[in-house]
Design an enzyme around this catalytic site. Structure first.
Site, PDB file in Angstrom:
ATOM      1  N   ASN A   1       4.642  -1.231   4.525  1.00 52.18           N
ATOM      2  CA  ASN A   1       4.602  -1.998   3.446  1.00 52.18           C
ATOM      3  C   ASN A   1       4.773  -3.204   3.693  1.00 52.18           C
ATOM      4  OD1 ASN A   1       2.800  -0.141   2.993  1.00 52.18           O
ATOM      5  ND2 ASN A   1       3.977   0.352   1.152  1.00 52.18           N
ATOM      6  N   GLY A   2       4.289  -4.287   3.813  1.00 48.44           N
ATOM      7  CA  GLY A   2       5.318  -6.325   3.718  1.00 48.44           C
ATOM      8  C   GLY A   2       4.847  -7.010   4.722  1.00 48.44           C
TER       9      GLY A   2
ATOM     10  N   GLU B   1     -10.721  -8.248 -12.955  1.00 44.72           N
ATOM     11  CA  GLU B   1     -10.371  -7.986 -12.470  1.00 44.72           C
ATOM     12  C   GLU B   1     -11.190  -6.456 -11.954  1.00 44.72           C
ATOM     13  OE1 GLU B   1      -5.577  -7.251 -13.265  1.00 44.72           O
ATOM     14  OE2 GLU B   1      -7.302  -6.768 -14.929  1.00 44.72           O
TER      15      GLU B   1
ATOM     16  N   LYS C   1      -2.136  -2.390  -7.177  1.00 47.71           N
ATOM     17  CA  LYS C   1      -1.619  -1.841  -8.635  1.00 47.71           C
ATOM     18  C   LYS C   1      -0.388  -2.609  -8.292  1.00 47.71           C
ATOM     19  CE  LYS C   1      -0.386  -0.067 -12.409  1.00 47.71           C
ATOM     20  NZ  LYS C   1      -1.369  -0.216 -12.975  1.00 47.71           N
TER      21      LYS C   1
ATOM     22  N   CYS D   1       1.109  -1.313   0.240  1.00 47.54           N
ATOM     23  CA  CYS D   1      -0.205  -0.063   0.300  1.00 47.54           C
ATOM     24  C   CYS D   1       0.731   1.529   0.100  1.00 47.54           C
ATOM     25  CB  CYS D   1      -0.665   0.256   1.283  1.00 47.54           C
ATOM     26  SG  CYS D   1      -2.141  -1.803   1.002  1.00 47.54           S
TER      27      CYS D   1
ATOM     28  N   ARG E   1      -2.976   2.008  -5.268  1.00 49.04           N
ATOM     29  CA  ARG E   1      -2.862   0.579  -5.073  1.00 49.04           C
ATOM     30  C   ARG E   1      -3.465  -0.179  -4.670  1.00 49.04           C
ATOM     31  NH1 ARG E   1       2.962   1.302  -5.356  1.00 49.04           N
ATOM     32  NH2 ARG E   1       3.109  -0.388  -3.177  1.00 49.04           N
TER      33      ARG E   1
ATOM     34  N   GLU F   1      -6.125 -12.291 -21.382  1.00 46.02           N
ATOM     35  CA  GLU F   1      -6.274 -10.874 -20.995  1.00 46.02           C
ATOM     36  C   GLU F   1      -7.463  -9.905 -21.046  1.00 46.02           C
ATOM     37  OE1 GLU F   1      -4.499  -7.129 -19.347  1.00 46.02           O
ATOM     38  OE2 GLU F   1      -3.866  -9.292 -19.981  1.00 46.02           O
TER      39      GLU F   1
ATOM     40  N   LYS G   1      -8.956  -8.378 -17.831  1.00 46.75           N
ATOM     41  CA  LYS G   1      -9.798  -7.339 -17.360  1.00 46.75           C
ATOM     42  C   LYS G   1     -11.507  -6.869 -17.050  1.00 46.75           C
ATOM     43  CE  LYS G   1      -6.232  -5.033 -17.744  1.00 46.75           C
ATOM     44  NZ  LYS G   1      -5.005  -6.391 -17.868  1.00 46.75           N
TER      45      LYS G   1
ATOM     46  N   HIS H   1     -12.657 -29.706 -26.227  1.00 46.02           N
ATOM     47  CA  HIS H   1     -12.502 -30.000 -25.178  1.00 46.02           C
ATOM     48  C   HIS H   1     -12.560 -30.067 -23.846  1.00 46.02           C
ATOM     49  CE1 HIS H   1     -10.132 -32.610 -28.190  1.00 46.02           C
ATOM     50  NE2 HIS H   1     -10.155 -31.108 -28.258  1.00 46.02           N
TER      51      HIS H   1
ATOM     52  N   TRP I   1      -3.177  -2.088   3.385  1.00 43.83           N
ATOM     53  CA  TRP I   1      -4.278  -3.056   2.907  1.00 43.83           C
ATOM     54  C   TRP I   1      -3.579  -4.131   3.605  1.00 43.83           C
ATOM     55  CZ3 TRP I   1      -3.163  -6.726  -2.219  1.00 43.83           C
ATOM     56  CH2 TRP I   1      -4.427  -7.662  -1.861  1.00 43.83           C
TER      57      TRP I   1
END
Length: 615
Positions: free
Chosen positions: A100-101, A491, A610, A2, A27, A484, A488, A507, A74
């Protein structure tokens, strides 16, 4: 994951901290807070939820200070509540930290500190850091010495910034994993987790590397390693204009960035090609033609959207340079025993240059002797420092969490790499290469035309935004674009979607097709166009609705569609190897308009960040 922002300077600190946090909202976060020091005391304001809640708290109880720091969190350890929001304090309330982490051994450290009489008030791993530094500060000395002693006890990946009322006018920053950047202004200094937070104030920055610290005071910044040995770090000049990070009249950053793709692609190509000689110039990859000619295998390592770019890169490199290519998830690569050696080239793709899983994969490839190249958008980021060479994309700041212009810029960078490999290996004659370069140089205009040709996508979104499932089909080099497009939609609209190679439909996925399942068919007029028509017929025979995306006219495809239930998007003609960069645009717009109609937070989708800077 974050946002971090810290400031020391002559300006009012609270507006700078709030503005920095606002510029880091992309983020992803679930709580926010700031801490400032004034007249020898720390003032703290925190709130759960969006930044507006924090601003309301500050308006209700105004604060001011001489220096300070802020954070958007976050949740990893502990619920997203005001109590668990950063900054966190020690027992005395005279020291605070943002983080962060993840501190992996926090529970062990917490139990040890509780036995010594420390009182914890949150559920977070971060609070352990404050109490560790509090304990070490009792031995005297400056704050940075207490931080160094504390770091020796911690395991994990972290970016930390601390301040203490007992060591005033000082910020101490430490990095081991997630990114930290120090900004050098005119008589003012900044610490942040990402460039946009400070871009309005300075473009001169220093990126901390792992196990590096910065001590920021009004007199300047001192850089050192965790062991205390000094470092001479020169600032880098960020070329991004602050205006690039604003919405420029668009409703969302994502929509702005979709429309910036012609410019981003143009800037990534310019200065790297010569039509006169038919050659590509990638001096920054730091590999000679002889070294490239000796490559026997290419391994592409990436995550998410960058992984999809890597899949397209596989087609480009194998077709043009005749080198076998593997594409691997960065998050999986180091957990097996990959076959890679000094005759291999590892290509890591990361917009931020700080993606933890991709960096770990890069280190594993290097450990086994491979040469390495990073495809990256951020100058000076960790990937660019650790790889042997770099191909910078010139997309500018990408604020929307769902990547758009970074993806198309990556495709172009990989095309340039494939051509560079081909010229080194002599698998492409200059005249042949020249035709590819002409197509690349013409791509920005084709993308601009494509955006105009996609003006009807909003109407399509109106017809399908209430559906719960989508299927995307593509073949060959455009199969990754099906992946992709589905990503999108997932997300930003929270609709379940799958991308599939169209030849695999029989299949398994064909069992899902009925009148409730829209199928997006990517059907450029290439050597498998007739095969895609067959797939569309199979969908229609089972009552499915089709959104067909094609180019070069609608002959042969419109007759298969029902005007009442199906839609056709017709795009400009383009070289078949550049089709992915063109066909992805209407899929980005489809996801965007569906998400807007569903009332989703387009730029900051739930649960996403992000830059994924922790594992």
């Amino acid at each position: 994951m974050c946002g971090i922002i810290g400031y020391i300077g002559p300006k009012p600190v609270v507006p700078i901290l709030i503005d920095g946090l606002r510029r880091l909202e992309y983020r992803g976060y679930d709580s926010a807070g700031i801490a400032v020091v004034r007249n020898g005391a720390i003032e703290l304001r925190r709130s759960a939820g969006k930044l507006a809640k924090l601003e309301e708290a500050i308006q209700a109880e105004p604060i001011d200070g001489d220096f300070g720091l802020g954070h958007t969190r976050w949740a990893t350890h502990g619920r997203p509540t005001e109590e668990n929001a950063h900054p966190h304090r020690d027992c005395s309330g005279r020291l605070v930290v943002v983080h962060n982490g993840i501190i992996e051994n926090y529970l062990e450290l917490k139990q040890e500190l509780v036995r010594e009489g420390h009182v914890f008030v949150t559920e977070t791993d971060t609070e352990v850091v404050a109490h560790l530094v509090e304990r070490e500060s009792r031995n005297g000395g400056p704050l940075e010495d207490a931080v160094r002693r504390s770091l020796k006890r911690m395991r994990g990946m972290y970016a930390l910034v601390l301040l203490s009322a007992d060591d005033p006018h000082k910020l101490v920053a430490a990095r081991n994993g997630p990114p930290l950047v120090v900004g050098l202004g005119e008589g003012e200094y900044f610490v942040a987790s990402d460039i946009p937070a400070i871009l309005a104030h300075t473009r001169d920055v220093v990126f901390l590397a792992d196990e590096e610290m910065a001590v920021v005071t009004p007199a300047g910044v001192a850089f050192s390693r965790f062991d205390g040995s000094p470092l001479d770090r020169k600032p880098q000049r960020v070329a991004w204009d602050p205006i690039q990070a604003e919405k420029a009249g668009y409703k969302h950053f994502m929509l702005k960035e979709i429309h910036e793709q012609p410019t981003a692609v143009r800037d990534t190509v310019l200065g790297r090609v010569s039509l006169e000689t038919g050659r590509v110039f990638l001096h920054e990859i730091n590999l000679t033609d002889e070294e490239l000619a000796a490559v026997e295998k290419v391994i592409v390592l990436a995550c998410g959207t960058s992984w999809h770019a890597g899949l397209v890169g596989k087609f480009l490199i194998e077709e043009l340079a005749h080198v076998p290519v593997e594409v691997d998830y960065g998050s999986e690569y180091r957990y097996r025993n990959p076959v890679i050696d000094e005759r291999s080239l590892a290509v890591v793709i990361t917009q931020s240059g700080e993606t933890a899983d991709t960096l770990a994969a890069l280190r594993e490839a290097k450990r086994k002797g491979a040469r390495s190249v990073a495809v990256c958008n951020v100058v000076g980021s960790m990937a660019t420092r650790e790889a042997d060479g770099t191909i910078y994309t010139h997309a500018g700041p990408e604020i929307g969490v769902a990547s758009t212009k970074a993806f198309t810029s990556q495709l172009v960078a990989l095309y340039l790499l494939a051509l560079n490999l081909a010229q080194a290996r002599k698998t492409l004659q200059p005249e042949e290469a020249r035709s590819h370069l002409e197509a690349l140089l013409g791509l920005p205009q084709v993308l601009a035309w494509t955006l105009k040709a996609s003006s009807g996508v909003e109407e399509i979104a109106r017809s399908f935004y209430q559906h719960r499932d989508f299927l995307y089909l593509g073949r060959g080099i455009n199969y990754p674009i099906a992946l992709e497009g589905a990503l999108k939609l997932k997300e930003i609209s929270y609709i379940h979607a799958e991308g599939y190679p169209a030849g695999e439909m029989k299949h398994g996925p064909i069992a899902l097709i009925d009148e409730d399942l829209p199928v997006v068919a990517i059907a450029p007029r290439d050597h498998v166009f007739e095969k895609m028509l067959g797939n569309i017929q199979e969908v229609k025979a089972r009552g499915g609705s089709v959104i067909a995306v094609t180019n070069g006219g609608d002959a042969g495809i419109r007759d298969l569609l029902n005007p009442a239930t199906d839609f056709l998007i017709s795009l400009p003609t383009v070289h078949h190897l550049l089709a992915p960069a063109v066909f992805v645009l209407p899929l980005q717009l489809l996801a965007y308009h569906i998400a807007v109609r569903r009332g989703a937070d387009v730029d900051q989708p739930r649960n996403l960040a992000k830059s994924v800077t922790v594992e």
